[in-house]
Design a protein around this motif. Structure first.
Motif, PDB file in Angstrom:
ATOM      1  N   VAL A  80       0.840  -1.214   0.000  1.00  0.00           N
ATOM      2  CA  VAL A  80       0.000   0.000   0.000  1.00  0.00           C
ATOM      3  C   VAL A  80       0.865   1.250   0.000  1.00  0.00           C
ATOM      4  N   LEU A  81       1.884   1.279   0.894  1.00  0.00           N
ATOM      5  CA  LEU A  81       2.733   2.465   0.984  1.00  0.00           C
ATOM      6  C   LEU A  81       3.562   2.664  -0.287  1.00  0.00           C
ATOM      7  N   THR A  82       4.061   1.565  -0.857  1.00  0.00           N
ATOM      8  CA  THR A  82       4.861   1.650  -2.075  1.00  0.00           C
ATOM      9  C   THR A  82       4.035   2.189  -3.248  1.00  0.00           C
ATOM     10  N   LEU A  83       2.811   1.692  -3.357  1.00  0.00           N
ATOM     11  CA  LEU A  83       1.932   2.185  -4.418  1.00  0.00           C
ATOM     12  C   LEU A  83       1.630   3.669  -4.221  1.00  0.00           C
ATOM     13  N   ALA A  84       1.412   4.045  -2.962  1.00  0.00           N
ATOM     14  CA  ALA A  84       1.130   5.460  -2.681  1.00  0.00           C
ATOM     15  C   ALA A  84       2.338   6.333  -3.043  1.00  0.00           C
ATOM     16  N   LEU A  85       3.544   5.855  -2.686  1.00  0.00           N
ATOM     17  CA  LEU A  85       4.755   6.611  -3.008  1.00  0.00           C
ATOM     18  C   LEU A  85       4.991   6.657  -4.509  1.00  0.00           C
ATOM     19  N   SER A  86       4.685   5.550  -5.200  1.00  0.00           N
ATOM     20  CA  SER A  86       4.861   5.509  -6.660  1.00  0.00           C
ATOM     21  C   SER A  86       3.993   6.553  -7.339  1.00  0.00           C
ATOM     22  N   VAL A  87       2.758   6.607  -6.899  1.00  0.00           N
ATOM     23  CA  VAL A  87       1.843   7.607  -7.475  1.00  0.00           C
ATOM     24  C   VAL A  87       2.368   9.012  -7.217  1.00  0.00           C
ATOM     25  N   PHE A  88       2.849   9.215  -5.970  1.00  0.00           N
ATOM     26  CA  PHE A  88       3.356  10.557  -5.617  1.00  0.00           C
ATOM     27  C   PHE A  88       4.555  10.927  -6.474  1.00  0.00           C
TER      28      PHE A  88
END
Length: 359
Positions: free
Chosen positions: A22-30
């Motif tokens: 979840v955090l990795t996907l959120a950071l990727s989007v950012f």
């Protein structure tokens, strides 16, 4: 080892994995939005995030859940059951559930066994008190009558003393049987093994109870004429007691003009089976499983009229089992009964002719 790790930390590493994704996907989007997407930086962030999450989640689980799990283990171990686990308790709930279910099943079995024993104990105590109460009250009644003045009349004194003596003899008989069966059950009764002729022993038991059988016109006989002795290896005195109890029972419950027959057959190479058969009342199938219990009586009213301690068959069973042999019973109601038991035969060694010349 890997399997144990997966079981022990399944909750922690799956939770960490979900959080990391979840955090990795959120950071990727950012980062994508900021147009600064760096794959190596993203991979390093994912690995670091996973490690941190794993440590935090496992610590939290061990701190808040482990204590409760450990308390369950400790409660089980305090009840003196087998060790639940030699390793530390972690987050493996399935293993814990299996152990608790196993513990619960063991306790259920023990409770059921205790209930059966408690019922048996109550029945046994009731039977013992009944068996001892009758002769005790009889003796007490005669003695009190004599003390009230009847002792001044010689004829009444002698008659009542004789009856009181018979009551005491019955008490001694019951106590001796109880003592013997206790020794047999605890293994304190030593057996004196000797070689003897079982045919001769059966005949001596027949001679001993011939008069008792004649009162009901019951014939005591072998099934055939045994010309040669049949040697067995056992405690002669105890086997005589077994035969006596079985023959007396066949007379006691046999019908008028009946027969008690004993047969001795080869069972296997080193065993014989002794059968005591009668054509008396027989025993209903419902009673057979409990037939060798202490004080158990098929016909309580009729049995008490005939006398006896109610321990005869229980003693027979324990004597035979003390010899590491087996006892069997077959019966048809109103047709007859057959009690049989095995004994070890004396080994026969080949006779070598010392004077024989070899070719």
């Amino acid at each position: 080892m890997a399997e144990n790790f997966r079981k022990s930390y399944r909750f922690a590493y799956l939770s960490s994995l979900y959080i990391t994704i979840v955090l990795t996907l959120a950071l990727s989007v950012f980062l994508f939005i900021q147009s600064q997407l760096d794959f190596l930086f993203l991979l390093a962030f994912a690995v670091g995030c996973y490690a941190v999450c794993f440590i935090v989640v496992q610590y939290r689980v061990e701190r808040f859940i482990y204590r409760r799990v450990r308390r369950i283990y400790d409660d089980i171990e305090m009840l003196e059951v087998d060790k639940v686990s030699d390793g530390p308790v972690t987050t493996d709930m399935r293993t814990l559930i299996k152990e608790v279910e196993k513990f619960a099943q063991q306790r259920k079995t023990e409770i059921e066994t205790l209930k059966i024993r408690e019922a048996y104990r109550k029945e046994f105590m009731g039977n013992v008190s009944h068996e001892l109460k009758t002769p005790l009250f009889t003796v007490q009644g005669y003695i009190l009558t004599l003390l009230d003045g009847a002792m001044n009349e010689r004829k009444i004194l002698e008659k009542y003393l004789n009856r009181a003596s018979k009551g005491v003899e019955r008490l001694i008989y019951i106590v001796n049987d109880l003592d013997m069966i206790t020794k047999l059950e605890t293994g304190d009764l030593n057996l004196n093994y000797v070689n003897f002729d079982i045919v001769e022993l059966v005949q001596s038991v027949f001679d001993l109870y011939e008069m008792k059988a004649s009162k009901k016109n019951i014939a005591l006989a072998f099934d055939m004429n045994y010309q040669d002795p049949i040697m067995v290896h056992a405690d002669k005195e105890r086997i005589q007691q077994v035969l006596s109890n079985l023959v007396v029972n066949s007379i006691k419950y046999g019908k008028e003009d009946g027969t008690t027959e004993v047969s001795i057959e080869d069972l296997i190479r080193n065993k014989v089976i002794v059968r005591v058969t009668d054509n008396g009342e027989g025993i209903a199938q419902a009673h057979i499983p409990r037939l060798f219990e202490r004080f158990y009586r098929v016909d309580k009213s009729g049995s008490r009229k005939e006398g006896g301690s109610g321990l005869g068959l229980a003693i027979v069973k324990h004597i035979i089992e003390a010899h590491h042999e087996r006892i069997y019973v077959e019966s048809d109601y109103r047709v007859g009964s057959e009690f049989s038991f095995t004994l070890e035969k004396v080994k026969k060694f080949p006779v070598i002719d010392v004077g024989a010349k070899t070719a």
